[in-house]
Design a protein around this motif. Structure first.
Motif, PDB file in Angstrom:
ATOM      1  N   HIS A 696       0.848  -1.196   0.000  1.00 46.91           N
ATOM      2  CA  HIS A 696       0.000   0.000   0.000  1.00 46.91           C
ATOM      3  C   HIS A 696       0.874   1.232   0.000  1.00 46.91           C
ATOM      4  O   HIS A 696       1.917   1.251   0.656  1.00 46.91           O
ATOM      5  CB  HIS A 696      -0.877   0.027   1.254  1.00 46.91           C
ATOM      6  N   ALA A 697       0.436   2.261  -0.713  1.00 47.30           N
ATOM      7  CA  ALA A 697       1.107   3.546  -0.552  1.00 47.30           C
ATOM      8  C   ALA A 697       0.838   4.006   0.873  1.00 47.30           C
ATOM      9  O   ALA A 697      -0.227   3.736   1.432  1.00 47.30           O
ATOM     10  CB  ALA A 697       0.554   4.559  -1.539  1.00 47.30           C
ATOM     11  N   TYR A 698       1.788   4.662   1.457  1.00 47.08           N
ATOM     12  CA  TYR A 698       1.578   5.286   2.762  1.00 47.08           C
ATOM     13  C   TYR A 698       1.886   6.768   2.588  1.00 47.08           C
ATOM     14  O   TYR A 698       2.953   7.119   2.055  1.00 47.08           O
ATOM     15  CB  TYR A 698       2.491   4.658   3.825  1.00 47.08           C
ATOM     16  N   SER A 699       0.910   7.607   2.972  1.00 45.21           N
ATOM     17  CA  SER A 699       1.039   9.052   2.735  1.00 45.21           C
ATOM     18  C   SER A 699       1.534   9.310   1.313  1.00 45.21           C
ATOM     19  O   SER A 699       2.471  10.066   1.074  1.00 45.21           O
ATOM     20  CB  SER A 699       1.961   9.702   3.763  1.00 45.21           C
ATOM     21  N   GLY A 700       0.914   8.597   0.368  1.00 46.62           N
ATOM     22  CA  GLY A 700       1.137   8.880  -1.055  1.00 46.62           C
ATOM     23  C   GLY A 700       2.353   8.253  -1.703  1.00 46.62           C
ATOM     24  O   GLY A 700       2.577   8.441  -2.894  1.00 46.62           O
ATOM     25  N   ARG A 701       3.144   7.507  -0.928  1.00 46.41           N
ATOM     26  CA  ARG A 701       4.396   6.982  -1.516  1.00 46.41           C
ATOM     27  C   ARG A 701       4.631   5.518  -1.167  1.00 46.41           C
ATOM     28  O   ARG A 701       4.191   5.037  -0.114  1.00 46.41           O
ATOM     29  CB  ARG A 701       5.611   7.731  -0.958  1.00 46.41           C
ATOM     30  N   ALA A 702       5.421   4.859  -2.023  1.00 46.75           N
ATOM     31  CA  ALA A 702       5.946   3.526  -1.719  1.00 46.75           C
ATOM     32  C   ALA A 702       7.280   3.382  -2.442  1.00 46.75           C
ATOM     33  O   ALA A 702       7.644   4.202  -3.289  1.00 46.75           O
ATOM     34  CB  ALA A 702       4.962   2.445  -2.154  1.00 46.75           C
ATOM     35  N   LEU A 703       7.981   2.308  -2.074  1.00 46.89           N
ATOM     36  CA  LEU A 703       9.353   2.120  -2.568  1.00 46.89           C
ATOM     37  C   LEU A 703       9.542   0.689  -3.031  1.00 46.89           C
ATOM     38  O   LEU A 703       9.045  -0.248  -2.389  1.00 46.89           O
ATOM     39  CB  LEU A 703      10.316   2.396  -1.407  1.00 46.89           C
ATOM     40  N   ALA A 704      10.271   0.520  -4.133  1.00 46.93           N
ATOM     41  CA  ALA A 704      10.670  -0.831  -4.560  1.00 46.93           C
ATOM     42  C   ALA A 704      12.184  -0.860  -4.683  1.00 46.93           C
ATOM     43  O   ALA A 704      12.788   0.108  -5.151  1.00 46.93           O
ATOM     44  CB  ALA A 704      10.034  -1.161  -5.906  1.00 46.93           C
ATOM     45  N   ILE A 705      12.782  -1.962  -4.257  1.00 44.72           N
ATOM     46  CA  ILE A 705      14.238  -2.105  -4.337  1.00 44.72           C
ATOM     47  C   ILE A 705      14.529  -3.239  -5.318  1.00 44.72           C
ATOM     48  O   ILE A 705      14.018  -4.353  -5.159  1.00 44.72           O
ATOM     49  CB  ILE A 705      14.845  -2.419  -2.951  1.00 44.72           C
ATOM     50  N   VAL A 706      15.334  -2.922  -6.338  1.00 41.37           N
ATOM     51  CA  VAL A 706      15.556  -3.877  -7.432  1.00 41.37           C
ATOM     52  C   VAL A 706      17.054  -4.117  -7.607  1.00 41.37           C
ATOM     53  O   VAL A 706      17.855  -3.186  -7.491  1.00 41.37           O
ATOM     54  CB  VAL A 706      14.954  -3.299  -8.741  1.00 41.37           C
ATOM     55  N   LYS A 707      17.410  -5.379  -7.879  1.00 40.69           N
ATOM     56  CA  LYS A 707      18.817  -5.667  -8.188  1.00 40.69           C
ATOM     57  C   LYS A 707      18.905  -6.324  -9.563  1.00 40.69           C
ATOM     58  O   LYS A 707      17.922  -6.867 -10.072  1.00 40.69           O
ATOM     59  CB  LYS A 707      19.421  -6.598  -7.129  1.00 40.69           C
ATOM     60  N   GLY A 708      20.104  -6.295 -10.154  1.00 42.74           N
ATOM     61  CA  GLY A 708      20.317  -6.952 -11.436  1.00 42.74           C
ATOM     62  C   GLY A 708      20.697  -8.403 -11.219  1.00 42.74           C
ATOM     63  O   GLY A 708      21.211  -8.765 -10.164  1.00 42.74           O
ATOM     64  N   GLU A 709      20.432  -9.223 -12.232  1.00 32.97           N
ATOM     65  CA  GLU A 709      20.903 -10.613 -12.172  1.00 32.97           C
ATOM     66  C   GLU A 709      22.416 -10.606 -12.288  1.00 32.97           C
ATOM     67  O   GLU A 709      22.968  -9.910 -13.141  1.00 32.97           O
ATOM     68  CB  GLU A 709      20.325 -11.440 -13.327  1.00 32.97           C
ATOM     69  N   LYS A 710      23.052 -11.417 -11.483  1.00 39.71           N
ATOM     70  CA  LYS A 710      24.504 -11.466 -11.492  1.00 39.71           C
ATOM     71  C   LYS A 710      25.019 -11.991 -12.835  1.00 39.71           C
ATOM     72  O   LYS A 710      24.565 -13.039 -13.308  1.00 39.71           O
ATOM     73  CB  LYS A 710      24.957 -12.374 -10.355  1.00 39.71           C
TER      74      LYS A 710
END
Ligand code: GAL
Length: 736
Positions: A696-710
């Motif tokens: 869920h967004a909280y106070s209008g925002r959310a975050l995703a953390i992404v990594k590359g395949e080695k």
């Protein structure tokens, strides 16, 4: 192990393992190191066979071992080191500088040569000093050499020698913005005849620290106010497992509001964090223990303190002492021994003596929340570090109804009793808030109050108001803390509790993470970010209005407006109508218009400095959520399976205005050469597991953390979508 490696030495080095790691090789027990935060090395050599070998590590993580989230398992790097049987010992160099001027600096280098072989070793030792570029990791031009010498090291023994050289026109290490964190690399080589049998690199910096009781910390002759924050070891949604990019982002964000110092509360940090502090120019208070003989939780360090305090403290200092960023060692935080008179002071003295023995160049401290200036405990400390009591605890009217100890501001008494010791605030504030959540009515009397259900808190929603006026019972808002420093200008500065929200210890509500951060667990700035920026970056043109201005249920209701700015005057306009121009009064740190009545539209502030327009800010009422906007902090990352891109999503209305109370359920999808690692939104009460793609967004925002395949460079497409909203896509590139 190959045939050629026979006769070599093999070490297992662990940067930290939580906790009580015990190591076996080929079924035989080698050893262990109980304290889960400390780095240690084990000699595997006697247990190794030619061919395959099996290393087994067992960990035990008892409940109640800590007051915060300690993590669990092998959460930091592990190294297998192969060296000749004569080599530089573990963390076996110590380099210090003296007589530092613009023309030259004298360097002293101690090198420990360890001979694990069966016969005497005759070794020539050389060390060259090079410039070092932390950005590229490249060793540069040679700028000096230590005199070569020869050591005879008996079998099974270690020999230590110190030599001296000078660097001309040294490039000093110092904190930005006015200084540069220059580094050098000393490259030590052990020669046996014509053969180099070990090469050992020591990264260091040249700088001077002076600890002035009436002024504070002087770095290379310049007074640098400590603008610090406390840092727990977790990195938010990634937990306690060390990730260099995640840690770097932590420090980037701290620097973005003007912070120049970190206290490693309350345990040895990951080595990578120390490297980052050196590279980015943070001043560091490096701390080892949260308790000594007297514990705080059933299974914390007190259980092993008698046997382990000395090895732990020696290992900690030996590992970290070449880091130029460390200006003080801290041997403890709020230990019970503050209150046990001479007995407690005796324990403190033993630890201080060990620290001096390991590093005669730096002072030692321990943070005090209850020791009085006339008690034996502070006498032992080189630098006085106060938690909360410096600014006063429960000493103002809004806190008077609380139980618990009340303490008038203690800076003057400590300064008076110890006129030769530098004084700092190692913990200040413990202000509490949830990003973007505002609760009414708003405190009008004073600028700091404890949180409860009628004062800034909501125990049903588990949120604390972001008007940034509320604190833990023993703490205060930023405003009170600033005032106390301005009233006692000899104090070297402060470490705010905390820079980032952290996992565990969630005062005042029993949820997953803290409320004390200047930024939330996802790294999104709370309103408080801007009050620190206004003070710590006084030359930055900035103005920040709070609250947001989208209140469908507040039409006609009093909705106070506050502004943080580095300017000294401000005029607020509500829908174009002036609410009056204000001057920032001495010892106040915000502009406030407490009687503003909410009508949808626009808030606009113009701030002034020295009578001239300085900075402006505008906030508009938003409409219904219509679309998402996804933004990556870095669109190119390394395809090593470790580097990360942080993608923020904001909920916007049809006109592209940010919708500040949006809570839409967002789904992140990642395709191509990458993976979703975790998501977050900074809501302390959100129990959805961090790896979940739905957040869920909280106070209008959310975050995703992404990594590359080695090892698979390519494109990564990240999409954020939510029912009824236009989705948003970002393409990342991972590179080899
Ligand atoms: C301090 C303590 C910190 C943390 C903080 C919470 O007293 O040293 O570790 O517990 O309170 O506000």
């Amino acid at each position: 192990m190959s045939h050629e490696d026979k006769g070599k030495n093999f070490y297992l080095e662990m940067d930290g393992a939580m906790s009580y790691p015990i190591v076996w090789v080929n079924g035989k027990i080698v050893g262990g190191w109980p304290y889960g935060y400390n780095s240690f090395q084990l000699d595997l050599t006697p247990y190794m066979n030619v061919g395959d070998n099996q290393v087994a590590i067992r960990l035990d993580n008892p409940n109640e071992s800590s007051r915060w989230y300690p993590g669990g398992g092998i959460y930091r790097d592990v190294w297998l080191i192969t060296v000749a049987s004569t080599h530089v010992g573990q963390w076996g160099t110590f380099i210090t500088s003296r007589d530092v001027s613009a023309r030259s600096a004298t360097l002293d280098l101690a090198v420990e040569v360890q001979n694990n072989g069966d016969t005497k070793s005759k070794i020539d030792v050389t060390t060259d000093v090079h410039e070092y570029d932390a950005k590229t990791g490249q060793i540069g031009a040679k700028v000096a050499a230590f005199p070569q010498y020869t050591v005879l090291v008996a079998a099974g023994k270690t020999a230590s020698h110190t030599t001296t050289t000078a660097v001309k026109k040294p490039l000093l290490w110092g904190p930005p913005p006015f200084q540069t964190p220059n580094l050098y690399m000393a490259v030590t080589k052990l020669h046996s005849g014509s053969q180099v049998i070990d090469t050992f690199e020591t990264r260091f910096g040249i700088r001077t620290f002076a600890y002035e009781p009436n002024k504070g910390l002087i770095v290379n002759g310049e007074h640098i106010p400590i603008r610090g924050t406390n840092q727990h070891h977790d990195i938010g949604a990634l937990g306690a497992a060390y990730n260099h990019r995640a840690q770097q982002r932590h420090l980037d964000i701290l620097q973005s509001f003007g912070s120049n110092a970190i206290r490693m509360s309350h345990n040895p940090p990951a080595p990578g964090l120390m490297d980052l502090a050196d590279e980015m120019g943070f001043l560091v208070m490096d701390e080892i223990f949260d308790c000594w003989v007297l514990g705080k939780t059933t299974n914390d360090f007190h259980l092993i303190f008698p046997d382990w305090h000395e090895p732990d403290l020696r290992a900690f200092i030996r590992r970290d002492r070449n880091h130029p960023s460390i200006f003080v060692w801290s041997v403890g935080n709020e230990v019970g021994e503050q209150q046990t008179g001479d007995d407690g002071a005796k324990v403190a003295q033993e630890l201080v003596d060990i620290a001096h023995d390991m590093d005669p160049t730096r002072p030692v401290t321990a943070s005090m929340n209850s020791a009085h200036p006339n008690q034996p405990f502070p006498v032992v400390m080189d630098v006085l570090s106060l938690n909360y009591q410096g600014q006063g605890i429960r000493d103002t009217p809004n806190y008077s109804q609380l139980g618990g100890i009340g303490t008038p501001p203690a800076y003057p008494a400590f300064h008076g009793n110890f006129s030769r010791k530098m004084l700092e605030s190692s913990e200040s504030a413990s202000a509490l808030s949830s990003r973007g959540t505002f609760i009414f009515p708003v405190l009008e009397q004073g600028d700091s109050a404890p949180v409860n259900d009628t004062s800034g808190g909501n125990s049903t929603t588990f949120q604390v108001s972001a008007y940034e006026l509320y604190s833990a019972d023993y703490g205060s808002s930023a405003d009170k803390e600033f005032r106390s420093l301005d009233q006692n200008p000899y104090v070297a500065g402060e470490f705010v509790w905390t820079g980032w929200d952290y996992l565990g210890e969630p005062t005042p509500y029993n949820v997953r993470s803290s409320y004390s951060g200047i930024v939330d667990l996802a790294g999104f700035p709370k309103e408080r970010f801007y009050i620190y920026q206004s003070r710590w970056q006084p030359d930055l043109r900035m103005a920040h209005i709070l609250p947001h201005w989208t209140w469908p249920d507040r039409a006609g209701k009093v909705t106070p407006v506050h502004v943080f700015s580095s300017g000294d005057e401000a005029e607020l306009f509500v829908n174009g109508k002036s609410q009056g121009r204000q001057t920032k009064e001495p010892l106040t740190y915000r502009f406030r218009w407490d009687k503003v009545v909410y009508h949808p539209g626009e808030l606009h502030v113009v701030t002034y400095k020295d009578g001239k327009v300085w900075a402006k800010d505008t906030v508009q009422t938003a409409g219904e959520p219509a679309r998402l906007r996804l933004t990556a902090d870095r669109s190119k990352i390394t395809a090593d399976g470790l580097d990360l891109s942080y993608l923020s999503v904001e909920v916007l209305d049809h006109q592209g205005r940010f919708v500040p109370q949006a809570t839409n359920a967002i789904t992140f999808s990642v395709s191509g050469a990458g993976q979703l690692v975790a998501t977050d939104n900074g809501d302390p009460s959100d129990y959805v597991s961090f790896p979940s793609p739905k957040r869920h967004a909280y106070s209008g925002r959310a975050l995703a953390i992404v990594k590359g395949e080695k090892g698979q460079p390519g494109k990564v497409v990240v999409e954020a979508s939510a029912d009824g909203l236009a989705s948003s896509k970002v393409t990342l590139h991972t590179i080899s």
